[in-house]
Design a protein around this motif. Structure first.
Motif, PDB file in Angstrom:
ATOM      1  N   VAL A  45       7.018   5.308 -13.477  1.00 12.68           N
ATOM      2  CA  VAL A  45       5.767   4.787 -12.921  1.00 12.68           C
ATOM      3  C   VAL A  45       5.537   3.361 -13.414  1.00 12.68           C
ATOM      4  O   VAL A  45       5.158   2.476 -12.632  1.00 12.68           O
ATOM      5  CB  VAL A  45       4.571   5.702 -13.283  1.00 12.68           C
ATOM      6  N   THR A  46       5.771   3.141 -14.683  1.00 11.29           N
ATOM      7  CA  THR A  46       5.600   1.802 -15.258  1.00 11.29           C
ATOM      8  C   THR A  46       6.511   0.798 -14.564  1.00 11.29           C
ATOM      9  O   THR A  46       6.078  -0.302 -14.206  1.00 11.29           O
ATOM     10  CB  THR A  46       5.880   1.837 -16.774  1.00 11.29           C
ATOM     11  N   SER A  47       7.765   1.168 -14.354  1.00 15.37           N
ATOM     12  CA  SER A  47       8.706   0.281 -13.660  1.00 15.37           C
ATOM     13  C   SER A  47       8.268   0.002 -12.231  1.00 15.37           C
ATOM     14  O   SER A  47       8.362  -1.134 -11.755  1.00 15.37           O
ATOM     15  CB  SER A  47      10.108   0.894 -13.659  1.00 15.37           C
ATOM     16  N   ALA A  48       7.788   1.026 -11.559  1.00 18.65           N
ATOM     17  CA  ALA A  48       7.337   0.848 -10.178  1.00 18.65           C
ATOM     18  C   ALA A  48       6.139  -0.098 -10.112  1.00 18.65           C
ATOM     19  O   ALA A  48       6.073  -0.972  -9.244  1.00 18.65           O
ATOM     20  CB  ALA A  48       6.975   2.205  -9.569  1.00 18.65           C
ATOM     21  N   LEU A  49       5.205   0.039 -11.041  1.00 12.86           N
ATOM     22  CA  LEU A  49       4.040  -0.852 -11.066  1.00 12.86           C
ATOM     23  C   LEU A  49       4.445  -2.291 -11.376  1.00 12.86           C
ATOM     24  O   LEU A  49       3.934  -3.228 -10.768  1.00 12.86           O
ATOM     25  CB  LEU A  49       3.017  -0.362 -12.102  1.00 12.86           C
ATOM     26  N   LYS A  50       5.387  -2.465 -12.303  1.00  8.54           N
ATOM     27  CA  LYS A  50       5.857  -3.815 -12.614  1.00  8.54           C
ATOM     28  C   LYS A  50       6.512  -4.445 -11.395  1.00  8.54           C
ATOM     29  O   LYS A  50       6.327  -5.626 -11.125  1.00  8.54           O
ATOM     30  CB  LYS A  50       6.827  -3.795 -13.795  1.00  8.54           C
ATOM     31  N   SER A  51       7.266  -3.659 -10.664  1.00  6.57           N
ATOM     32  CA  SER A  51       7.931  -4.162  -9.472  1.00  6.57           C
ATOM     33  C   SER A  51       6.920  -4.649  -8.441  1.00  6.57           C
ATOM     34  O   SER A  51       7.061  -5.735  -7.870  1.00  6.57           O
ATOM     35  CB  SER A  51       8.824  -3.070  -8.880  1.00  6.57           C
ATOM     36  N   VAL A  52       5.887  -3.850  -8.200  1.00  3.15           N
ATOM     37  CA  VAL A  52       4.831  -4.248  -7.256  1.00  3.15           C
ATOM     38  C   VAL A  52       4.131  -5.505  -7.767  1.00  3.15           C
ATOM     39  O   VAL A  52       3.860  -6.433  -6.999  1.00  3.15           O
ATOM     40  CB  VAL A  52       3.813  -3.103  -7.039  1.00  3.15           C
ATOM     41  N   SER A  53       3.862  -5.565  -9.052  1.00  5.44           N
ATOM     42  CA  SER A  53       3.203  -6.732  -9.639  1.00  5.44           C
ATOM     43  C   SER A  53       4.014  -7.997  -9.416  1.00  5.44           C
ATOM     44  O   SER A  53       3.467  -9.040  -9.041  1.00  5.44           O
ATOM     45  CB  SER A  53       2.999  -6.536 -11.145  1.00  5.44           C
ATOM     46  N   LEU A 100       0.821  -1.211   0.000  1.00  7.17           N
ATOM     47  CA  LEU A 100       0.000   0.000   0.000  1.00  7.17           C
ATOM     48  C   LEU A 100       0.856   1.264   0.000  1.00  7.17           C
ATOM     49  O   LEU A 100       0.531   2.232  -0.694  1.00  7.17           O
ATOM     50  CB  LEU A 100      -0.949   0.012   1.207  1.00  7.17           C
ATOM     51  N   ARG A 101       1.946   1.242   0.749  1.00  7.39           N
ATOM     52  CA  ARG A 101       2.851   2.404   0.761  1.00  7.39           C
ATOM     53  C   ARG A 101       3.406   2.655  -0.625  1.00  7.39           C
ATOM     54  O   ARG A 101       3.452   3.800  -1.095  1.00  7.39           O
ATOM     55  CB  ARG A 101       4.013   2.169   1.726  1.00  7.39           C
ATOM     56  N   ARG A 102       3.839   1.591  -1.278  1.00  9.14           N
ATOM     57  CA  ARG A 102       4.394   1.742  -2.623  1.00  9.14           C
ATOM     58  C   ARG A 102       3.340   2.223  -3.602  1.00  9.14           C
ATOM     59  O   ARG A 102       3.613   3.082  -4.445  1.00  9.14           O
ATOM     60  CB  ARG A 102       5.005   0.424  -3.088  1.00  9.14           C
ATOM     61  N   LEU A 103       2.126   1.694  -3.492  1.00 11.92           N
ATOM     62  CA  LEU A 103       1.061   2.123  -4.398  1.00 11.92           C
ATOM     63  C   LEU A 103       0.688   3.583  -4.162  1.00 11.92           C
ATOM     64  O   LEU A 103       0.394   4.321  -5.109  1.00 11.92           O
ATOM     65  CB  LEU A 103      -0.161   1.214  -4.250  1.00 11.92           C
ATOM     66  N   LYS A 104       0.704   4.024  -2.919  1.00 12.44           N
ATOM     67  CA  LYS A 104       0.429   5.433  -2.626  1.00 12.44           C
ATOM     68  C   LYS A 104       1.524   6.329  -3.220  1.00 12.44           C
ATOM     69  O   LYS A 104       1.239   7.410  -3.734  1.00 12.44           O
ATOM     70  CB  LYS A 104       0.277   5.660  -1.133  1.00 12.44           C
ATOM     71  N   ARG A 105       2.761   5.862  -3.167  1.00 12.98           N
ATOM     72  CA  ARG A 105       3.867   6.610  -3.768  1.00 12.98           C
ATOM     73  C   ARG A 105       3.676   6.697  -5.289  1.00 12.98           C
ATOM     74  O   ARG A 105       3.866   7.756  -5.891  1.00 12.98           O
ATOM     75  CB  ARG A 105       5.195   5.931  -3.428  1.00 12.98           C
ATOM     76  N   ILE A 106       3.265   5.591  -5.889  1.00 15.46           N
ATOM     77  CA  ILE A 106       3.017   5.571  -7.330  1.00 15.46           C
ATOM     78  C   ILE A 106       1.857   6.502  -7.678  1.00 15.46           C
ATOM     79  O   ILE A 106       1.901   7.235  -8.666  1.00 15.46           O
ATOM     80  CB  ILE A 106       2.743   4.126  -7.811  1.00 15.46           C
ATOM     81  N   GLU A 107       0.836   6.492  -6.829  1.00 15.50           N
ATOM     82  CA  GLU A 107      -0.298   7.395  -7.041  1.00 15.50           C
ATOM     83  C   GLU A 107       0.170   8.851  -7.049  1.00 15.50           C
ATOM     84  O   GLU A 107      -0.248   9.652  -7.891  1.00 15.50           O
ATOM     85  CB  GLU A 107      -1.337   7.186  -5.937  1.00 15.50           C
ATOM     86  N   GLY A 108       1.077   9.179  -6.148  1.00 14.73           N
ATOM     87  CA  GLY A 108       1.650  10.528  -6.118  1.00 14.73           C
ATOM     88  C   GLY A 108       2.421  10.841  -7.393  1.00 14.73           C
ATOM     89  O   GLY A 108       2.351  11.958  -7.913  1.00 14.73           O
ATOM     90  N   GLN A 109       3.138   9.851  -7.902  1.00 13.40           N
ATOM     91  CA  GLN A 109       3.870  10.049  -9.153  1.00 13.40           C
ATOM     92  C   GLN A 109       2.901  10.315 -10.303  1.00 13.40           C
ATOM     93  O   GLN A 109       3.166  11.169 -11.155  1.00 13.40           O
ATOM     94  CB  GLN A 109       4.717   8.817  -9.487  1.00 13.40           C
TER      95      GLN A 109
END
Length: 84
Positions: free
Chosen positions: A36-44, A3-12
């Motif tokens: 942002v794409t890289s961050a989402l792939k990492s979470v995935s 959730l922390r990472r997703l909130k950070r991505i949301e901010g991006q």
């Protein structure tokens, strides 16, 4: 943690909206989109690893149709990630 990472991505993503609204330099916007794409792939990938090590392993131990269903589901998720 996710959730922390997703909130950070949301901010991006909100930052991207501002950049587009303010007509920032296209290459700068594209660079941020790539981040942002890289961050989402990492979470995935992290979520997939957790799913494999918990849900799929548990289903495999149980055997039967549940195991087959979970393995099929995991394979489909991997295929979607590879396409993206």
């Amino acid at each position: 943690m996710h959730l922390r990472r997703l909130k950070r991505i949301e901010g991006q993503v909100r930052g991207l909206e501002r950049m587009v609204d303010e007509e920032k330099y296209c290459i700068d916007i594209l660079t941020q989109i790539s981040a942002v794409t890289s961050a989402l792939k990492s979470v995935s990938l992290e979520l997939l690893a957790e799913h494999m090590s918990h849900c799929v392993v548990r289903a495999a131990q149980a055997g039967g149709q549940e195991a087959e269903d979970k393995i099929t589901e995991a394979n489909q998720a991997i295929a979607r990630l590879v396409k993206a």
